[in-house]
Design a protein around this motif. Structure first.
Motif, PDB file in Angstrom:
ATOM      1  N   LYS A   1       0.734  -1.079   0.006  1.00  0.00           N
ATOM      2  CA  LYS A   1       0.145  -0.024  -0.070  1.00  0.00           C
ATOM      3  C   LYS A   1       0.892   1.142  -0.046  1.00  0.00           C
ATOM      4  CE  LYS A   1      -4.380  -1.573   0.579  1.00  0.00           C
ATOM      5  NZ  LYS A   1      -5.177  -1.335  -0.250  1.00  0.00           N
TER       6      LYS A   1
ATOM      7  N   LEU B   1       1.219   5.344   0.717  1.00  0.00           N
ATOM      8  CA  LEU B   1       0.728   6.598   1.236  1.00  0.00           C
ATOM      9  C   LEU B   1       1.508   7.577   0.223  1.00  0.00           C
ATOM     10  CD1 LEU B   1       0.398   7.427   4.828  1.00  0.00           C
ATOM     11  CD2 LEU B   1       1.228   8.862   3.205  1.00  0.00           C
TER      12      LEU B   1
ATOM     13  N   ILE C   1      -5.946   9.582  -0.727  1.00  0.00           N
ATOM     14  CA  ILE C   1      -6.920   8.324  -0.777  1.00  0.00           C
ATOM     15  C   ILE C   1      -7.730   8.138  -1.679  1.00  0.00           C
ATOM     16  CG2 ILE C   1      -6.773   8.799   1.901  1.00  0.00           C
ATOM     17  CD1 ILE C   1      -9.781   9.938   1.839  1.00  0.00           C
TER      18      ILE C   1
ATOM     19  N   ASP D   1      -9.159   3.796   1.011  1.00  0.00           N
ATOM     20  CA  ASP D   1      -8.039   3.225   1.114  1.00  0.00           C
ATOM     21  C   ASP D   1      -6.757   3.669   0.434  1.00  0.00           C
ATOM     22  OD1 ASP D   1      -6.539   0.795   1.207  1.00  0.00           O
ATOM     23  OD2 ASP D   1      -7.582  -0.283  -0.290  1.00  0.00           O
ATOM     24  N   LEU D   2      -5.595   3.297   0.561  1.00  0.00           N
ATOM     25  CA  LEU D   2      -4.643   3.727  -0.259  1.00  0.00           C
ATOM     26  C   LEU D   2      -4.366   2.833  -1.479  1.00  0.00           C
ATOM     27  CD1 LEU D   2      -2.356   4.034   3.038  1.00  0.00           C
ATOM     28  CD2 LEU D   2      -3.295   6.036   1.853  1.00  0.00           C
TER      29      LEU D   2
ATOM     30  N   LEU E   1       3.381  -1.192   4.094  1.00  0.00           N
ATOM     31  CA  LEU E   1       2.689   0.234   4.045  1.00  0.00           C
ATOM     32  C   LEU E   1       4.178   0.784   3.664  1.00  0.00           C
ATOM     33  CD1 LEU E   1       0.444  -0.559   6.561  1.00  0.00           C
ATOM     34  CD2 LEU E   1      -0.155   0.677   4.593  1.00  0.00           C
TER      35      LEU E   1
ATOM     36  N   MET F   1     -13.210   3.216   6.741  1.00  0.00           N
ATOM     37  CA  MET F   1     -11.595   2.731   6.300  1.00  0.00           C
ATOM     38  C   MET F   1     -11.026   1.933   7.442  1.00  0.00           C
ATOM     39  SD  MET F   1      -8.856   5.675   6.531  1.00  0.00           S
ATOM     40  CE  MET F   1      -9.513   6.698   5.171  1.00  0.00           C
TER      41      MET F   1
ATOM     42  N   ILE G   1      -5.114   1.485   8.107  1.00  0.00           N
ATOM     43  CA  ILE G   1      -4.955   2.428   7.092  1.00  0.00           C
ATOM     44  C   ILE G   1      -5.294   3.817   7.746  1.00  0.00           C
ATOM     45  CG2 ILE G   1      -5.747   3.545   4.946  1.00  0.00           C
ATOM     46  CD1 ILE G   1      -4.543   0.884   4.581  1.00  0.00           C
ATOM     47  N   ARG G   2      -6.145   4.093   8.554  1.00  0.00           N
ATOM     48  CA  ARG G   2      -6.546   5.368   9.231  1.00  0.00           C
ATOM     49  C   ARG G   2      -5.227   5.642  10.240  1.00  0.00           C
ATOM     50  NH1 ARG G   2     -11.070   7.626   9.772  1.00  0.00           N
ATOM     51  NH2 ARG G   2     -12.237   5.650   9.651  1.00  0.00           N
TER      52      ARG G   2
ATOM     53  N   ILE H   1      -2.365   6.890   8.058  1.00  0.00           N
ATOM     54  CA  ILE H   1      -2.467   8.405   7.490  1.00  0.00           C
ATOM     55  C   ILE H   1      -2.588   9.344   8.553  1.00  0.00           C
ATOM     56  CG2 ILE H   1      -4.192   9.743   6.349  1.00  0.00           C
ATOM     57  CD1 ILE H   1      -5.153   7.378   4.959  1.00  0.00           C
TER      58      ILE H   1
END
Length: 154
Positions: free
Chosen positions: A21, A23, A32, A46-47, A98, A141, A145-146, A149
């Motif tokens: 993933k 960012l 996003i 999502d990413l 990530l 989400m 992921i949250r 970010i």
């Protein structure tokens, strides 16, 4: 590969499929994307990212997935963390890798998915460049992921 049958009598594959993933940053903004109806995780933000293909290294997979999903080239790729993602009812068992990276441009294009069953529709139907933690408050989400970010935003 281990296969189970769930309560709906559907076979689900539990072969481990690791993923990446991205960012993607542009200045203080993070990209996003929202998953299209009819696709796994519909309505979730999502990413960009996806599965690592056989014989592909993680960084090449990341570049390919970002290009396939949002038509961006990325640079300055830095590993953030690895997190295991398990969603048994969907047959998902993945080490999600990530990364933080920079977009070489800001011209996002949500491209049609080319995998079997996608029917030529884009996997995602919306995107946003967000700058503040408050931009995430009410967006659906995954917590993983949250959290990633939130660490990058003001």
């Amino acid at each position: 590969m281990k296969t189970i049958t769930n309560y709906l009598q559907e076979e689900r594959s539990f072969e481990k499929q690791n993923s990446v993933k991205a960012l993607v940053k542009r200045g203080n903004y993070v990209l996003i994307i929202r998953r299209q109806e009819g696709h796994p995780g519909a309505g979730q933000w999502d990413l960009p990212g996806g599965h690592i293909e056989k014989g592909e290294n993680k960084e090449d997979a990341l570049k390919r997935e970002v290009c396939e999903e949002v038509d961006l080239e990325i640079e300055d790729i830095k590993f953030i963390k690895k997190s295991n993602l398990k969603i048994p009812e969907k047959g998902i068992d993945s080490d999600m890798n990530l990364y933080c990276c920079k977009a070489k441009s800001c011209g996002v294009e949500l491209k049609p998915a080319d995998w079997e069953g996608a029917d030529g529709k884009a996997e995602h139907n919306e995107y946003a460049w967000i700058e503040n933690k408050t931009d995430l408050e009410n967006l659906p989400m995954l917590d993983i992921i949250r959290d990633v970010i939130m660490k990058e935003l003001k």
